[in-house]
Design a protein around this motif. Structure first.
Motif, PDB file in Angstrom:
ATOM      1  N   VAL A  23     102.423  46.391   4.114  1.00 39.35           N
ATOM      2  CA  VAL A  23     103.085  45.656   5.190  1.00 39.35           C
ATOM      3  C   VAL A  23     102.618  44.208   5.219  1.00 39.35           C
ATOM      4  O   VAL A  23     103.408  43.271   5.371  1.00 39.35           O
ATOM      5  N   MET A  24     101.295  43.996   5.049  1.00 37.86           N
ATOM      6  CA  MET A  24     100.763  42.642   5.128  1.00 37.86           C
ATOM      7  C   MET A  24     101.231  41.766   3.961  1.00 37.86           C
ATOM      8  O   MET A  24     101.464  40.570   4.122  1.00 37.86           O
ATOM      9  N   ARG A  25     101.370  42.359   2.765  1.00 33.72           N
ATOM     10  CA  ARG A  25     101.892  41.571   1.640  1.00 33.72           C
ATOM     11  C   ARG A  25     103.310  41.099   1.929  1.00 33.72           C
ATOM     12  O   ARG A  25     103.678  39.940   1.644  1.00 33.72           O
ATOM     13  N   GLU A  26     104.116  41.985   2.478  1.00 34.30           N
ATOM     14  CA  GLU A  26     105.490  41.604   2.810  1.00 34.30           C
ATOM     15  C   GLU A  26     105.521  40.594   3.955  1.00 34.30           C
ATOM     16  O   GLU A  26     106.363  39.689   3.980  1.00 34.30           O
ATOM     17  N   ALA A  27     104.589  40.731   4.903  1.00 34.34           N
ATOM     18  CA  ALA A  27     104.511  39.779   6.014  1.00 34.34           C
ATOM     19  C   ALA A  27     104.130  38.389   5.506  1.00 34.34           C
ATOM     20  O   ALA A  27     104.677  37.379   5.964  1.00 34.34           O
ATOM     21  N   GLU A  28     103.189  38.329   4.568  1.00 34.27           N
ATOM     22  CA  GLU A  28     102.832  37.037   3.972  1.00 34.27           C
ATOM     23  C   GLU A  28     104.039  36.399   3.316  1.00 34.27           C
ATOM     24  O   GLU A  28     104.256  35.179   3.421  1.00 34.27           O
ATOM     25  N   ARG A  29     104.835  37.202   2.629  1.00 38.20           N
ATOM     26  CA  ARG A  29     106.034  36.685   1.973  1.00 38.20           C
ATOM     27  C   ARG A  29     106.998  36.086   2.983  1.00 38.20           C
ATOM     28  O   ARG A  29     107.608  35.036   2.753  1.00 38.20           O
ATOM     29  N   ILE A  30     107.150  36.741   4.127  1.00 40.67           N
ATOM     30  CA  ILE A  30     108.051  36.234   5.170  1.00 40.67           C
ATOM     31  C   ILE A  30     107.598  34.859   5.637  1.00 40.67           C
ATOM     32  O   ILE A  30     108.401  33.928   5.774  1.00 40.67           O
ATOM     33  N   VAL A  31     106.290  34.696   5.893  1.00 44.82           N
ATOM     34  CA  VAL A  31     105.764  33.409   6.369  1.00 44.82           C
ATOM     35  C   VAL A  31     105.964  32.327   5.320  1.00 44.82           C
ATOM     36  O   VAL A  31     106.409  31.208   5.633  1.00 44.82           O
ATOM     37  N   VAL A  32     105.652  32.622   4.070  1.00 44.01           N
ATOM     38  CA  VAL A  32     105.830  31.635   3.001  1.00 44.01           C
ATOM     39  C   VAL A  32     107.305  31.279   2.837  1.00 44.01           C
ATOM     40  O   VAL A  32     107.664  30.097   2.684  1.00 44.01           O
ATOM     41  N   ASP A  33     108.174  32.279   2.864  1.00 43.61           N
ATOM     42  CA  ASP A  33     109.613  32.015   2.771  1.00 43.61           C
ATOM     43  C   ASP A  33     110.075  31.053   3.863  1.00 43.61           C
ATOM     44  O   ASP A  33     110.822  30.097   3.611  1.00 43.61           O
ATOM     45  N   LEU A  34     109.651  31.317   5.099  1.00 43.99           N
ATOM     46  CA  LEU A  34     110.068  30.469   6.219  1.00 43.99           C
ATOM     47  C   LEU A  34     109.549  29.049   6.043  1.00 43.99           C
ATOM     48  O   LEU A  34     110.289  28.076   6.257  1.00 43.99           O
ATOM     49  N   PHE A  35     108.281  28.934   5.667  1.00 46.51           N
ATOM     50  CA  PHE A  35     107.706  27.594   5.500  1.00 46.51           C
ATOM     51  C   PHE A  35     108.477  26.801   4.459  1.00 46.51           C
ATOM     52  O   PHE A  35     108.846  25.637   4.703  1.00 46.51           O
ATOM     53  N   GLU A  36     108.734  27.410   3.303  1.00 50.14           N
ATOM     54  CA  GLU A  36     109.441  26.707   2.226  1.00 50.14           C
ATOM     55  C   GLU A  36     110.872  26.357   2.616  1.00 50.14           C
ATOM     56  O   GLU A  36     111.383  25.274   2.292  1.00 50.14           O
ATOM     57  N   ARG A  37     111.522  27.247   3.332  1.00 46.38           N
ATOM     58  CA  ARG A  37     112.905  26.978   3.758  1.00 46.38           C
ATOM     59  C   ARG A  37     112.954  25.798   4.729  1.00 46.38           C
ATOM     60  O   ARG A  37     113.783  24.881   4.577  1.00 46.38           O
ATOM     61  N   TYR A  38     112.050  25.800   5.705  1.00 45.18           N
ATOM     62  CA  TYR A  38     112.047  24.708   6.671  1.00 45.18           C
ATOM     63  C   TYR A  38     111.672  23.384   5.996  1.00 45.18           C
ATOM     64  O   TYR A  38     112.207  22.322   6.343  1.00 45.18           O
ATOM     65  N   ARG A  39     110.768  23.423   5.044  1.00 45.13           N
ATOM     66  CA  ARG A  39     110.361  22.198   4.364  1.00 45.13           C
ATOM     67  C   ARG A  39     111.497  21.623   3.522  1.00 45.13           C
ATOM     68  O   ARG A  39     111.708  20.401   3.496  1.00 45.13           O
ATOM     69  N   ASN A  40     112.223  22.502   2.873  1.00 48.23           N
ATOM     70  CA  ASN A  40     113.321  22.047   2.012  1.00 48.23           C
ATOM     71  C   ASN A  40     114.613  21.788   2.773  1.00 48.23           C
ATOM     72  O   ASN A  40     115.492  21.076   2.284  1.00 48.23           O
ATOM     73  N   ASP A  41     114.724  22.390   3.966  1.00 43.97           N
ATOM     74  CA  ASP A  41     115.956  22.255   4.754  1.00 43.97           C
ATOM     75  C   ASP A  41     115.591  22.081   6.224  1.00 43.97           C
ATOM     76  O   ASP A  41     115.684  23.016   7.018  1.00 43.97           O
ATOM     77  N   PRO A  42     115.134  20.879   6.617  1.00 40.84           N
ATOM     78  CA  PRO A  42     114.714  20.662   8.009  1.00 40.84           C
ATOM     79  C   PRO A  42     115.792  20.994   9.037  1.00 40.84           C
ATOM     80  O   PRO A  42     115.477  21.310  10.189  1.00 40.84           O
ATOM     81  N   ALA A  43     117.059  20.969   8.630  1.00 39.58           N
ATOM     82  CA  ALA A  43     118.139  21.293   9.564  1.00 39.58           C
ATOM     83  C   ALA A  43     118.085  22.746  10.011  1.00 39.58           C
ATOM     84  O   ALA A  43     118.702  23.109  11.024  1.00 39.58           O
ATOM     85  N   ALA A  44     117.319  23.585   9.283  1.00 37.62           N
ATOM     86  CA  ALA A  44     117.171  24.987   9.681  1.00 37.62           C
ATOM     87  C   ALA A  44     116.245  25.142  10.876  1.00 37.62           C
ATOM     88  O   ALA A  44     116.223  26.197  11.520  1.00 37.62           O
ATOM     89  N   LEU A  45     115.494  24.094  11.169  1.00 39.13           N
ATOM     90  CA  LEU A  45     114.591  24.122  12.330  1.00 39.13           C
ATOM     91  C   LEU A  45     115.362  23.849  13.614  1.00 39.13           C
ATOM     92  O   LEU A  45     116.410  23.195  13.596  1.00 39.13           O
ATOM     93  N   PRO A  46     114.867  24.332  14.756  1.00 38.04           N
ATOM     94  CA  PRO A  46     115.457  23.920  16.037  1.00 38.04           C
ATOM     95  C   PRO A  46     115.369  22.401  16.178  1.00 38.04           C
ATOM     96  O   PRO A  46     114.468  21.768  15.621  1.00 38.04           O
ATOM     97  N   PRO A  47     116.285  21.787  16.890  1.00 34.71           N
ATOM     98  CA  PRO A  47     116.319  20.319  16.979  1.00 34.71           C
ATOM     99  C   PRO A  47     114.982  19.694  17.368  1.00 34.71           C
ATOM    100  O   PRO A  47     114.593  18.656  16.809  1.00 34.71           O
ATOM    101  N   GLU A  48     114.265  20.306  18.321  1.00 33.50           N
ATOM    102  CA  GLU A  48     113.030  19.699  18.803  1.00 33.50           C
ATOM    103  C   GLU A  48     111.889  19.771  17.787  1.00 33.50           C
ATOM    104  O   GLU A  48     110.845  19.129  17.950  1.00 33.50           O
TER     105      GLU A  48
END
Length: 388
Positions: free
Chosen positions: A321-346
């Motif tokens: 479970v923790m390995r998959e959870a780490e993947r989720i966090v890394v995925d989110l970080f990379e997505r937001y970094r590459n696509d800031p529009a995916a973040l909430p406006p604030e």
């Protein structure tokens, strides 16, 4: 003095009437001490409420009976207040630090922390105590005259130093804040902070055993490889022959908590008697912690942690479970970094540099609950792990 009996205010306790104050000056409350006000602000913060759905060991949807960061924090506060009461310490400051100690934890427990630390490696990494300081000094935005909760100096000191003095390299966030508001990072924290730290150890040792038993990761009799626990189980079996394992486990957890609290109380009393501190300043400059386990209990507590490491934290079911959870966090970080529009406006990047942008994304993810992180991943990706 028996455990639980209140002592008069000790000269080495932190006195709210002599607090070093707040970063932004405020009129004193007519009905609450400065430290009670701190505690109430922590309880009413959004970060504290989010602990309800943040992993302790098991992700929230694995069951309603396992600890979350919120229930763990409440249990730490109960143990910490019991110890503070016995030594004549300020119970409100102690409770503040017990309730605030996990405010900086990201979703998915230590797995989320490891993942964020990797994501932010080039920008100072991630430290949950530094994140807790960010939460209470800037990320909570509820008041018209300041960001954060504007806690007292003693509360901020305890949040960053409850585990002892900080030495180089000092975590990013703490070092920056300390440049403008000196928390005396090289000294020990107050006894209230030291009590909160040892209460954290007592709570998660005992309650991780309880959760591990409930999850079926090990059985009561497996714990007999720990000499202290074996003796306790023997006493339980003598007093209650034929008792079912659920009640044996619950009784064991109670006995362990009682033993560790009594040990800390006796050991701290002896240390205080030798050191004879007469003020919080004496405590900070003593050069060693005054609250802690005896050598015998410390060895037993280390054995408990080793058992839990092998039988619970590194159990394949948990690790999967923790390995998959780490993947989720890394995925989110990379997505937001590459696509800031995916973040909430604030939370979107403005004219910040790369490091500031990365830290802003880290702050956003660190504030997520397990549930929201899963929801965000499902929104942004075609496939999301089930974490079961």
């Amino acid at each position: 003095m028996s455990v639980g009996m209140a002592a008069p205010r000790a000269p080495f306790s932190c006195d709210p009437d002599r607090s070093r104050g707040r970063l932004v000056a405020e009129p004193p409350s007519r009905t609450r001490s400065a430290f009670r006000r701190d505690c109430d602000r922590v309880i009413h913060s959004t970060a504290f409420r989010r602990l309800k759905h943040k992993t302790q060991v098991f992700v929230f949807h694995e069951g309603d009976h396992y600890r979350t960061r919120l229930t763990h924090s409440l249990e730490v506060a109960q143990i910490a207040r019991a110890l503070a009461r016995q030594f004549g310490l300020d119970e409100d400051l102690t409770e503040t630090l017990a309730l605030a100690h996990d405010l900086g934890h990201p979703p998915f427990g230590h797995a989320g922390e490891r993942a964020l630390d990797r994501c932010l490696e080039r920008h100072g990494g991630f430290d949950h105590n530094a994140q807790a300081l960010r939460v209470v000094t800037s990320l909570e935005q509820r008041y018209p005259e300041f960001d954060g909760l504007n806690l007292t100096w003693e509360a901020l000191e305890g949040i960053v130093k409850h585990n002892g003095p900080l030495h180089q390299p000092i975590p990013v966030g703490i070092a920056q804040f300390n440049e403008s508001y000196d928390l005396e990072l090289g000294s020990y924290a107050s006894l209230e902070a030291q009590v909160a730290a040892v209460a954290d150890d007592i709570a998660y040792d005992a309650h991780d055993i309880d959760d591990g038993l409930r999850a079926g990761l090990f059985a009561v009799d497996d714990l007999k490889e720990i000499p202290l626990i074996a003796a306790m189980i023997g006493e339980i079996d003598r007093h209650y022959p034929g008792l079912d394992d659920i009640r044996r486990g619950a009784e064991l957890v109670r006995d362990l908590i009682s033993y560790l609290i009594a040990d800390v109380a006796a050991e701290a009393a002896a240390r205080l008697d030798r050191a004879k501190p007469m003020s919080p300043h004496d405590v900070r400059r003593h050069g060693a912690p005054l609250i802690g386990f005896s050598a015998e209990a410390a060895a037993a507590e280390k054995t408990i942690k080793t058992f839990l490491w092998h039988h619970m934290y590194r159990h394949e079911r948990v690790m999967k479970v923790m390995r998959e959870a780490e993947r989720i966090v890394v995925d989110l970080f990379e997505r937001y970094r590459n696509d800031p529009a995916a973040l909430p406006p604030e939370w979107r990047d403005g004219h910040d540099g790369e490091g500031e942008c990365a830290r802003r994304i880290g702050n956003f993810i660190a504030g997520m609950t397990d549930r929201f992180a899963l929801t965000e991943h499902h929104r942004l990706f075609d496939s999301t792990p089930d974490l079961r």
